[in-house]
Scaffold this motif. Structure first.
Motif, PDB file in Angstrom:
ATOM      1  N   TYR A 158       0.893  -6.126 -10.159  1.00 59.27           N
ATOM      2  CA  TYR A 158       1.924  -6.204  -9.113  1.00 59.27           C
ATOM      3  C   TYR A 158       1.285  -6.142  -7.730  1.00 59.27           C
ATOM      4  O   TYR A 158       1.697  -6.831  -6.798  1.00 59.27           O
ATOM      5  CB  TYR A 158       2.934  -5.057  -9.244  1.00 59.27           C
ATOM      6  CG  TYR A 158       3.774  -5.132 -10.496  1.00 59.27           C
ATOM      7  CD1 TYR A 158       4.424  -6.320 -10.850  1.00 59.27           C
ATOM      8  CD2 TYR A 158       3.930  -4.034 -11.330  1.00 59.27           C
ATOM      9  CE1 TYR A 158       5.190  -6.403 -11.991  1.00 59.27           C
ATOM     10  CE2 TYR A 158       4.701  -4.101 -12.483  1.00 59.27           C
ATOM     11  CZ  TYR A 158       5.328  -5.283 -12.816  1.00 59.27           C
ATOM     12  OH  TYR A 158       6.073  -5.363 -13.945  1.00 59.27           O
ATOM     13  N   LYS A 159       0.269  -5.265  -7.629  1.00 60.89           N
ATOM     14  CA  LYS A 159      -0.387  -5.072  -6.326  1.00 60.89           C
ATOM     15  C   LYS A 159      -1.068  -6.378  -5.888  1.00 60.89           C
ATOM     16  O   LYS A 159      -0.812  -6.898  -4.803  1.00 60.89           O
ATOM     17  CB  LYS A 159      -1.436  -3.972  -6.497  1.00 60.89           C
ATOM     18  CG  LYS A 159      -1.773  -3.202  -5.277  1.00 60.89           C
ATOM     19  CD  LYS A 159      -2.395  -1.887  -5.705  1.00 60.89           C
ATOM     20  CE  LYS A 159      -3.551  -1.488  -4.867  1.00 60.89           C
ATOM     21  NZ  LYS A 159      -4.163  -0.239  -5.309  1.00 60.89           N
ATOM     22  N   ARG A 167      -1.721   6.185 -11.882  1.00 59.65           N
ATOM     23  CA  ARG A 167      -2.108   4.766 -11.824  1.00 59.65           C
ATOM     24  C   ARG A 167      -1.547   4.063 -10.592  1.00 59.65           C
ATOM     25  O   ARG A 167      -2.041   3.014 -10.180  1.00 59.65           O
ATOM     26  CB  ARG A 167      -1.631   4.050 -13.092  1.00 59.65           C
ATOM     27  CG  ARG A 167      -2.497   4.389 -14.313  1.00 59.65           C
ATOM     28  CD  ARG A 167      -2.067   3.595 -15.518  1.00 59.65           C
ATOM     29  NE  ARG A 167      -2.124   2.159 -15.278  1.00 59.65           N
ATOM     30  CZ  ARG A 167      -1.145   1.315 -15.559  1.00 59.65           C
ATOM     31  NH1 ARG A 167      -0.021   1.761 -16.065  1.00 59.65           N
ATOM     32  NH2 ARG A 167      -1.282   0.031 -15.336  1.00 59.65           N
ATOM     33  N   GLY A 168      -0.503   4.632 -10.020  1.00 62.82           N
ATOM     34  CA  GLY A 168       0.115   3.994  -8.861  1.00 62.82           C
ATOM     35  C   GLY A 168       0.767   2.670  -9.256  1.00 62.82           C
ATOM     36  O   GLY A 168       1.186   2.484 -10.392  1.00 62.82           O
ATOM     37  N   LEU A 169       0.830   1.767  -8.312  1.00 62.96           N
ATOM     38  CA  LEU A 169       1.417   0.448  -8.566  1.00 62.96           C
ATOM     39  C   LEU A 169       0.456  -0.335  -9.471  1.00 62.96           C
ATOM     40  O   LEU A 169      -0.712  -0.482  -9.125  1.00 62.96           O
ATOM     41  CB  LEU A 169       1.598  -0.274  -7.222  1.00 62.96           C
ATOM     42  CG  LEU A 169       2.382  -1.583  -7.204  1.00 62.96           C
ATOM     43  CD1 LEU A 169       3.820  -1.368  -7.637  1.00 62.96           C
ATOM     44  CD2 LEU A 169       2.347  -2.187  -5.796  1.00 62.96           C
ATOM     45  N   LYS A 206       1.547   7.250  -6.361  1.00 65.71           N
ATOM     46  CA  LYS A 206       0.417   8.126  -6.716  1.00 65.71           C
ATOM     47  C   LYS A 206       0.622   9.544  -6.187  1.00 65.71           C
ATOM     48  O   LYS A 206       0.480  10.508  -6.922  1.00 65.71           O
ATOM     49  CB  LYS A 206      -0.881   7.566  -6.103  1.00 65.71           C
ATOM     50  CG  LYS A 206      -1.528   6.476  -6.922  1.00 65.71           C
ATOM     51  CD  LYS A 206      -2.939   6.228  -6.387  1.00 65.71           C
ATOM     52  CE  LYS A 206      -3.301   4.778  -6.459  1.00 65.71           C
ATOM     53  NZ  LYS A 206      -4.179   4.279  -5.459  1.00 65.71           N
ATOM     54  N   GLY A 253       0.831  -1.207   0.000  1.00 63.09           N
ATOM     55  CA  GLY A 253       0.000   0.000   0.000  1.00 63.09           C
ATOM     56  C   GLY A 253       0.863   1.253   0.000  1.00 63.09           C
ATOM     57  O   GLY A 253       0.547   2.238  -0.678  1.00 63.09           O
ATOM     58  N   ASP A 285       2.219   1.910  -3.453  1.00 65.02           N
ATOM     59  CA  ASP A 285       1.142   2.417  -4.312  1.00 65.02           C
ATOM     60  C   ASP A 285       0.877   3.904  -4.019  1.00 65.02           C
ATOM     61  O   ASP A 285       0.823   4.731  -4.940  1.00 65.02           O
ATOM     62  CB  ASP A 285      -0.117   1.577  -4.061  1.00 65.02           C
ATOM     63  CG  ASP A 285      -1.200   1.884  -5.072  1.00 65.02           C
ATOM     64  OD1 ASP A 285      -0.857   2.095  -6.246  1.00 65.02           O
ATOM     65  OD2 ASP A 285      -2.376   1.934  -4.690  1.00 65.02           O
ATOM     66  N   ASP A 286       0.742   4.237  -2.736  1.00 66.71           N
ATOM     67  CA  ASP A 286       0.493   5.632  -2.349  1.00 66.71           C
ATOM     68  C   ASP A 286       1.672   6.517  -2.754  1.00 66.71           C
ATOM     69  O   ASP A 286       1.483   7.631  -3.240  1.00 66.71           O
ATOM     70  CB  ASP A 286       0.307   5.740  -0.821  1.00 66.71           C
ATOM     71  CG  ASP A 286      -1.054   5.219  -0.373  1.00 66.71           C
ATOM     72  OD1 ASP A 286      -1.972   5.166  -1.209  1.00 66.71           O
ATOM     73  OD2 ASP A 286      -1.194   4.886   0.817  1.00 66.71           O
ATOM     74  N   ASP A 323      -3.865   3.704   0.805  1.00 69.09           N
ATOM     75  CA  ASP A 323      -3.747   2.246   0.657  1.00 69.09           C
ATOM     76  C   ASP A 323      -2.844   1.652   1.734  1.00 69.09           C
ATOM     77  O   ASP A 323      -2.987   0.483   2.092  1.00 69.09           O
ATOM     78  CB  ASP A 323      -3.163   1.891  -0.718  1.00 69.09           C
ATOM     79  CG  ASP A 323      -4.215   2.022  -1.800  1.00 69.09           C
ATOM     80  OD1 ASP A 323      -5.231   2.691  -1.556  1.00 69.09           O
ATOM     81  OD2 ASP A 323      -4.021   1.444  -2.888  1.00 69.09           O
ATOM     82  N   ASN A 347     -10.423  -1.900   1.023  1.00 73.33           N
ATOM     83  CA  ASN A 347      -9.882  -0.807   0.204  1.00 73.33           C
ATOM     84  C   ASN A 347     -10.980  -0.107  -0.594  1.00 73.33           C
ATOM     85  O   ASN A 347     -11.027   1.121  -0.668  1.00 73.33           O
ATOM     86  CB  ASN A 347      -8.810  -1.381  -0.731  1.00 73.33           C
ATOM     87  CG  ASN A 347      -8.095  -0.299  -1.514  1.00 73.33           C
ATOM     88  OD1 ASN A 347      -7.872   0.796  -0.997  1.00 73.33           O
ATOM     89  ND2 ASN A 347      -7.768  -0.580  -2.757  1.00 73.33           N
TER      90      ASN A 347
END
Ligand code: 57M
Length: 358
Positions: free
Chosen positions: A132-133, A126-128, A119, A112, A115-116, A265, A190
């Motif tokens: 992959y996430k 799109r972030g991760l 972003k 998370g 990802d954050d 996240d 989430n």
């Protein structure tokens, strides 16, 4: 850590014996996490604001969300630090089950966080990437399920709430099943995290319910009396659940409408993953559908919306997840949130009745 140290001091003074009790350690873990969140919250909000770690708001969402632009995010780091610190201080760290729940919490938190970070800090909208996430989450969850499968004491049978005689031995299939519960719970939480306080309320309510189930499952006599499966060592998860409730309350102080920070996240993925893992370890996997019914409905609303749009070209809800539908119908944000909490409490009470109704 403090538990191990203080408990040893019983030899010096009998009063330290109190640290033996899970109930006492759960209470102080709750308070420790709560105090940590309260004390560190304002500092974190200042730091996040100074470093412009702020939420960007999608323009295609409900118009009422535009005022939330610039709200600090990644407050989940506070929740995670409070939970992990309180648990490390007050739980018996020799428990394998506790180790697995902590592993999922920290590892999902890292996913998370990445990802954050992408972003919010790297401004990559799109972030991760999803593969992959989700791939990372499945790898961790599968590792946990394989460890449980390999642990001789751990049963691969599925118990059905309300039906004490009904059991299904999944054998090797227990591994993908358990992984699915953990990853599913993480992603459902989430999706729910889209209004101030909306996710944290039901997370704490579910945490409280599983606190009771962990305690009972870990207690030979209580488990026997209530005829639920005894899982030796699961009682330590009550300490974790207490820490989760304390950290959650502290976070909610700042996340209550109008929110001073969002969890991001880094908060939603690990908290959902932790609940999923606790459900697996306490052998109350199916009960999570009831306890976390709010998360299930939020996730289902997205599935129904996407399938309906692809097949019929029509939407079922004005917007999914379902909390956006109520917003667009004109319900005020705090009204939606409090009503969801009420539903969540009712579901948890129904789940608790499974202790007797069987
Ligand atoms: C999490 N994130 C919030 C915040 C929070 C497939 C699709 C349904 C996915 C879904 C999605 O992206 N879900 C992921 C939702 C976001 O909050 C951030 O995300 C973190 C959690 N991961 O901690 O950092 C926004 O939510 C609001 N918020 C609050 N208070 C809080 O305490 O108000 C969050 C926490 C924040 C803030 O506005 O910016 C989110 O919603 O993005 N996508 C959606 O949910 C989108 N739905 C959609 O596209 N529906 C379509 C289809 C695909 C089903 C449809 O109905 O046709 C909506 N989300 C937004 N706008 N923001 C719609 C458009």
């Amino acid at each position: 850590m403090l538990y191990h140290f203080l408990y040893k001091l019983t030899e010096v003074w009998f009063g330290f014996n109190v640290f033996r009790y899970i109930t006492f350690r759960t209470a102080i873990a709750t308070l420790t996490a709560l105090i940590l969140s309260f004390v560190l919250g304002p500092w974190l909000i200042r730091r996040l604001t100074q470093n412009q770690i702020e939420q960007s708001i999608r323009t295609d969402g409900p118009k009422s969300h535009q005022v939330k632009k610039g709200t600090p995010t990644m407050g989940g780091t506070l929740v995670l630090c409070s939970i992990v610190t309180a648990t490390l201080l007050w739980a018996d760290l020799k428990s394998l089950y506790l180790g697995l729940v902590l592993l999922v919490t920290v590892a999902f938190g890292m996913i998370g966080f990445i990802d954050d970070y992408l972003k919010v800090i790297k401004k990559n909208s799109r972030g991760l990437p999803g593969r992959y996430k989700l791939g990372g989450q499945f790898l961790i969850a599968l590792a946990v399920a394989i460890i449980l499968y390999g642990y001789s004491d751990f049963p691969t049978t599925l118990d059905f709430p309300f039906f004490k005689k009904l059991q299904l031995d999944l054998g090797l299939f227990y591994i993908p099943f358990a992984a699915l519960v953990i990853v599913g719970a993480s992603n459902a939480v989430n999706l729910t995290d889209g209004l101030d306080g909306l996710a944290m309320g039901p997370i704490m309510i579910a945490g409280g319910t599983y606190l009771i189930f962990s305690y009972v499952a870990g207690h030979t006599q209580f488990a026997d009396y209530l005829q639920i499966r005894h899982v030796g060592g699961a009682g330590e998860l009550a300490v974790f659940c207490g820490a989760l409730i304390g950290a959650g309350l502290g976070f909610l102080w700042f996340n209550a409408y109008p929110a001073q920070m969002f969890m991001g996240d880094v908060g939603s993925l690990p908290l959902g993953g932790a609940l999923g893992t606790i459900a697996v370890v306490t052998k109350q996997e199916l009960l999570l559908v009831l306890v976390g019914g709010v998360f299930v409905v939020e996730a289902l609303s997205v599935i129904v919306q996407v399938v309906s749009y692809q097949w019929r070209g029509k939407r079922v809800f004005q917007m999914a997840p379902i909390h956006h539908h109520f917003e667009l119908k004109g319900w005020a944000e705090p009204k939606i949130v409090v009503r969801v909490w009420i539903v969540s409490i009712i579901l948890s009470l129904l789940a608790l009745s499974a202790l007797k109704l069987r």
